[in-house]
Design a protein around this motif. Structure first.
Motif, mmCIF file in Angstrom:
data_model
loop_
_atom_site.group_PDB
_atom_site.id
_atom_site.type_symbol
_atom_site.label_atom_id
_atom_site.label_comp_id
_atom_site.label_asym_id
_atom_site.label_seq_id
_atom_site.Cartn_x
_atom_site.Cartn_y
_atom_site.Cartn_z
ATOM 1 N N LYS A 164 -21.293 -15.151 37.755
ATOM 2 C CA LYS A 164 -22.378 -16.115 37.895
ATOM 3 C C LYS A 164 -21.860 -17.535 37.640
ATOM 4 C CE LYS A 164 -25.904 -12.703 36.566
ATOM 5 N NZ LYS A 164 -27.002 -12.373 35.624
ATOM 6 N N THR A 165 -22.773 -18.483 37.521
ATOM 7 C CA THR A 165 -22.418 -19.898 37.419
ATOM 8 C C THR A 165 -22.760 -20.460 36.045
ATOM 9 O OG1 THR A 165 -22.747 -20.258 39.777
ATOM 10 C CG2 THR A 165 -22.871 -22.203 38.372
ATOM 11 N N ALA A 166 -21.846 -21.259 35.519
ATOM 12 C CA ALA A 166 -22.096 -22.011 34.292
ATOM 13 C C ALA A 166 -21.947 -23.490 34.606
ATOM 14 C CB ALA A 166 -21.122 -21.599 33.195
ATOM 15 N N LEU A 167 -23.025 -24.242 34.484
ATOM 16 C CA LEU A 167 -22.993 -25.688 34.659
ATOM 17 C C LEU A 167 -22.756 -26.295 33.280
ATOM 18 C CD1 LEU A 167 -25.274 -27.816 36.902
ATOM 19 C CD2 LEU A 167 -24.743 -28.554 34.573
ATOM 20 N N VAL A 168 -21.654 -27.025 33.143
ATOM 21 C CA VAL A 168 -21.165 -27.433 31.828
ATOM 22 C C VAL A 168 -21.301 -28.939 31.636
ATOM 23 C CG1 VAL A 168 -19.116 -27.544 30.355
ATOM 24 C CG2 VAL A 168 -19.560 -25.490 31.730
ATOM 25 N N LEU A 169 -21.992 -29.334 30.576
ATOM 26 C CA LEU A 169 -22.093 -30.743 30.216
ATOM 27 C C LEU A 169 -21.078 -31.127 29.134
ATOM 28 C CD1 LEU A 169 -25.949 -31.330 30.287
ATOM 29 C CD2 LEU A 169 -24.253 -31.928 31.999
ATOM 30 N N SER A 170 -20.685 -30.176 28.287
ATOM 31 C CA SER A 170 -19.643 -30.432 27.290
ATOM 32 C C SER A 170 -18.284 -30.287 27.960
ATOM 33 C CB SER A 170 -19.776 -29.470 26.106
ATOM 34 O OG SER A 170 -21.015 -29.618 25.459
ATOM 35 N N VAL A 171 -18.014 -31.182 28.905
ATOM 36 C CA VAL A 171 -16.858 -31.035 29.791
ATOM 37 C C VAL A 171 -15.552 -31.052 29.013
ATOM 38 C CG1 VAL A 171 -15.761 -31.884 31.879
ATOM 39 C CG2 VAL A 171 -18.205 -32.231 31.545
ATOM 40 N N GLY A 172 -15.489 -31.862 27.949
ATOM 41 C CA GLY A 172 -14.270 -31.918 27.165
ATOM 42 C C GLY A 172 -13.875 -30.573 26.591
ATOM 43 N N VAL A 200 -26.515 -20.700 34.198
ATOM 44 C CA VAL A 200 -26.830 -21.257 32.884
ATOM 45 C C VAL A 200 -26.406 -22.715 32.847
ATOM 46 C CG1 VAL A 200 -24.626 -20.573 31.806
ATOM 47 C CG2 VAL A 200 -26.666 -20.940 30.381
ATOM 48 N N ILE A 201 -27.253 -23.552 32.275
ATOM 49 C CA ILE A 201 -26.943 -24.967 32.081
ATOM 50 C C ILE A 201 -26.645 -25.166 30.607
ATOM 51 C CG2 ILE A 201 -27.790 -27.329 32.272
ATOM 52 C CD1 ILE A 201 -29.693 -26.317 34.475
ATOM 53 N N GLU A 202 -25.411 -25.540 30.303
ATOM 54 C CA GLU A 202 -24.976 -25.724 28.918
ATOM 55 C C GLU A 202 -25.289 -27.142 28.473
ATOM 56 O OE1 GLU A 202 -22.689 -27.688 26.183
ATOM 57 O OE2 GLU A 202 -21.788 -27.665 28.198
ATOM 58 N N CYS A 203 -26.192 -27.277 27.498
ATOM 59 C CA CYS A 203 -26.574 -28.583 26.936
ATOM 60 C C CYS A 203 -26.440 -28.536 25.414
ATOM 61 C CB CYS A 203 -28.019 -28.919 27.290
ATOM 62 S SG CYS A 203 -28.468 -28.798 29.008
ATOM 63 N N ALA A 204 -25.456 -27.807 24.933
ATOM 64 C CA ALA A 204 -25.342 -27.489 23.516
ATOM 65 C C ALA A 204 -24.120 -28.159 22.897
ATOM 66 C CB ALA A 204 -25.266 -25.974 23.360
ATOM 67 N N PRO A 205 -23.929 -28.032 21.575
ATOM 68 C CA PRO A 205 -22.689 -28.523 20.967
ATOM 69 C C PRO A 205 -21.466 -27.885 21.624
ATOM 70 C CG PRO A 205 -24.313 -28.057 19.274
ATOM 71 C CD PRO A 205 -24.893 -27.557 20.558
ATOM 72 N N ALA A 206 -20.397 -28.663 21.732
ATOM 73 C CA ALA A 206 -19.218 -28.246 22.491
ATOM 74 C C ALA A 206 -18.622 -26.933 21.998
ATOM 75 C CB ALA A 206 -18.163 -29.349 22.442
ATOM 76 N N ASN A 207 -18.709 -26.658 20.691
ATOM 77 C CA ASN A 207 -18.091 -25.443 20.165
ATOM 78 C C ASN A 207 -18.780 -24.174 20.648
ATOM 79 O OD1 ASN A 207 -20.286 -26.366 18.295
ATOM 80 N ND2 ASN A 207 -19.791 -24.474 17.240
ATOM 81 N N LEU A 208 -19.979 -24.300 21.216
ATOM 82 C CA LEU A 208 -20.707 -23.126 21.703
ATOM 83 C C LEU A 208 -20.405 -22.803 23.162
ATOM 84 C CD1 LEU A 208 -24.245 -23.709 20.095
ATOM 85 C CD2 LEU A 208 -22.420 -22.181 19.321
ATOM 86 N N LEU A 209 -19.605 -23.622 23.830
ATOM 87 C CA LEU A 209 -19.359 -23.401 25.255
ATOM 88 C C LEU A 209 -18.870 -21.991 25.576
ATOM 89 C CD1 LEU A 209 -19.209 -24.318 28.177
ATOM 90 C CD2 LEU A 209 -16.950 -25.290 27.691
ATOM 91 N N PRO A 210 -17.860 -21.450 24.890
ATOM 92 C CA PRO A 210 -17.408 -20.099 25.253
ATOM 93 C C PRO A 210 -18.515 -19.048 25.138
ATOM 94 C CG PRO A 210 -15.778 -21.174 23.879
ATOM 95 C CD PRO A 210 -17.003 -22.049 23.849
ATOM 96 N N GLY A 224 -15.089 -14.010 40.004
ATOM 97 C CA GLY A 224 -15.873 -14.621 41.074
ATOM 98 C C GLY A 224 -17.000 -15.503 40.577
ATOM 99 N N GLY A 225 -16.914 -15.938 39.328
ATOM 100 C CA GLY A 225 -17.904 -16.877 38.792
ATOM 101 C C GLY A 225 -17.483 -18.303 39.091
ATOM 102 N N GLN A 226 -18.234 -19.259 38.572
ATOM 103 C CA GLN A 226 -17.890 -20.652 38.821
ATOM 104 C C GLN A 226 -18.355 -21.557 37.693
ATOM 105 O OE1 GLN A 226 -19.572 -22.962 42.238
ATOM 106 N NE2 GLN A 226 -17.431 -23.105 42.831
ATOM 107 N N ILE A 227 -17.485 -22.505 37.355
ATOM 108 C CA ILE A 227 -17.822 -23.565 36.415
ATOM 109 C C ILE A 227 -18.157 -24.804 37.235
ATOM 110 C CG2 ILE A 227 -17.005 -25.014 34.529
ATOM 111 C CD1 ILE A 227 -14.921 -22.763 33.963
ATOM 112 N N VAL A 228 -19.327 -25.370 37.008
ATOM 113 C CA VAL A 228 -19.751 -26.577 37.713
ATOM 114 C C VAL A 228 -19.768 -27.731 36.720
ATOM 115 C CG1 VAL A 228 -21.654 -27.722 38.896
ATOM 116 C CG2 VAL A 228 -21.135 -25.332 39.407
ATOM 117 N N VAL A 229 -19.093 -28.813 37.082
ATOM 118 C CA VAL A 229 -19.135 -30.039 36.295
ATOM 119 C C VAL A 229 -19.975 -31.050 37.067
ATOM 120 C CG1 VAL A 229 -17.803 -31.942 35.322
ATOM 121 C CG2 VAL A 229 -16.885 -29.614 35.255
#
Length: 285
Positions: A106-114, A85-95, A130-135
């Motif tokens: 699975k993998t979460a690619l996060v743009l709301s890095v803060g 999943v590619i997160e391109c949403a408001p930061a409060n929706l990250l979780p 065994g998942g991964q957060i990608v910045v």
């Protein structure tokens, strides 16, 4: 950033040999739509499987010009449909976006890095399952060099960000400290501190600083200045690093996207990452 950055296919859920990696996009603003269009045109080894947005009807309309529009579903329906999943949403929706994917390994690619700094349980969740957060590199440059230097000893990392007025308007830090930037006629420093502090005061503006800190010496040791400059049309980031392996400085001037808080290069950074997943030649770590 080495704790987040994958190799070419690390962190991607296992799938049939030869089958494309199924990609979901959460958020269809300027960045999400650009990525969706690139996937629709074709990125080897990847397929656009689903999308989500707050206004699903409007999102479906925005995707209507694609050759193969994906289903637009609720956030909680994304995980069964995709490997990444590619997160391109408001930061409060990250979780809500990342947790189901990380729990499924699975993998979460996060743009709301803060938002990672206020949701550090996501890192433990990824580790446990065994998942991964990608910045991704995003609107910055040189994260490979900073991450490489962090394998040795980094003495200091300093970042100075300068943005036009429209790129910082509405930031909570401004309201909290009663700082008015409309109508200023000269550059004004509005923040001096750490990326952790900036992530709270500028949740939609300074993800680049948090990414830099995660690549290097952390969000509490990296130093950051933020300036608003009425003469600028672009977002300007300058990085200075002192390490036992190298001393270097870098500057990038980003052309804003339709969203003045985000550079056009951010979406292109994600597209570049997706291309690397199935590339026979990968350049850069």
């Amino acid at each position: 950033m080495k704790q987040f950055a994958p190799g070419p296919n690390e962190g991607i859920a296992p799938h049939r040999k030869g089958a494309p990696i199924k990609v979901a996009i959460a958020g269809l603003g300027a960045i999400g739509l650009k990525i969706a269009e690139a996937l629709d045109r074709g990125i080897p080894g990847c397929a656009l499987a689903a999308a989500s947005a707050s206004d699903r009807g409007r999102a479906a309309a925005r995707l209507g010009h694609l050759a193969h529009p994906p289903p637009v579903v609720a956030i909680e329906e994304l995980e069964p449909l995709a490997d990444l999943v590619i997160e391109c949403a408001p930061a409060n929706l990250l979780p809500a976006i990342a947790e189901p994917f990380l729990r499924a390994g699975k993998t979460a690619l996060v743009l709301s890095v803060g938002a990672i700094l206020v949701n550090e349980h996501l890192i433990e969740l990824a580790r446990k399952h065994g998942g991964q957060i990608v910045v991704p590199t995003g609107a910055l440059l040189g994260l490979d060099a900073v991450a490489a230097a962090a394998e040795g000893t980094i003495r200091s990392v300093r970042m100075v960000t300068r943005k036009p007025v429209r790129g910082l308007a509405g930031a909570p830090h401004l309201a909290e400290h009663n700082i008015r930037i409309e109508g200023i006629t000269a550059p004004l420093r509005i923040f001096q501190g750490t990326p952790r502090e900036a992530a709270i005061g500028f949740p939609a503006n300074l993800n680049v600083a948090v990414a830099l800190s995660l690549a290097g010496i952390g969000p509490d040791k990296t130093t950051l200045e933020i300036w608003v400059d009425p003469s600028l049309e672009r977002n300007v980031h300058r990085i200075e690093v002192e390490a036992d392996s190298a001393s270097f400085s870098m500057q990038i001037e980003n052309v804003p996207s339709e969203n003045p808080r985000t550079g056009r290069i951010t979406a292109l950074s994600v597209i570049s990452y997706l291309r690397k997943l199935g590339a026979p030649l990968r350049v850069g770590s």
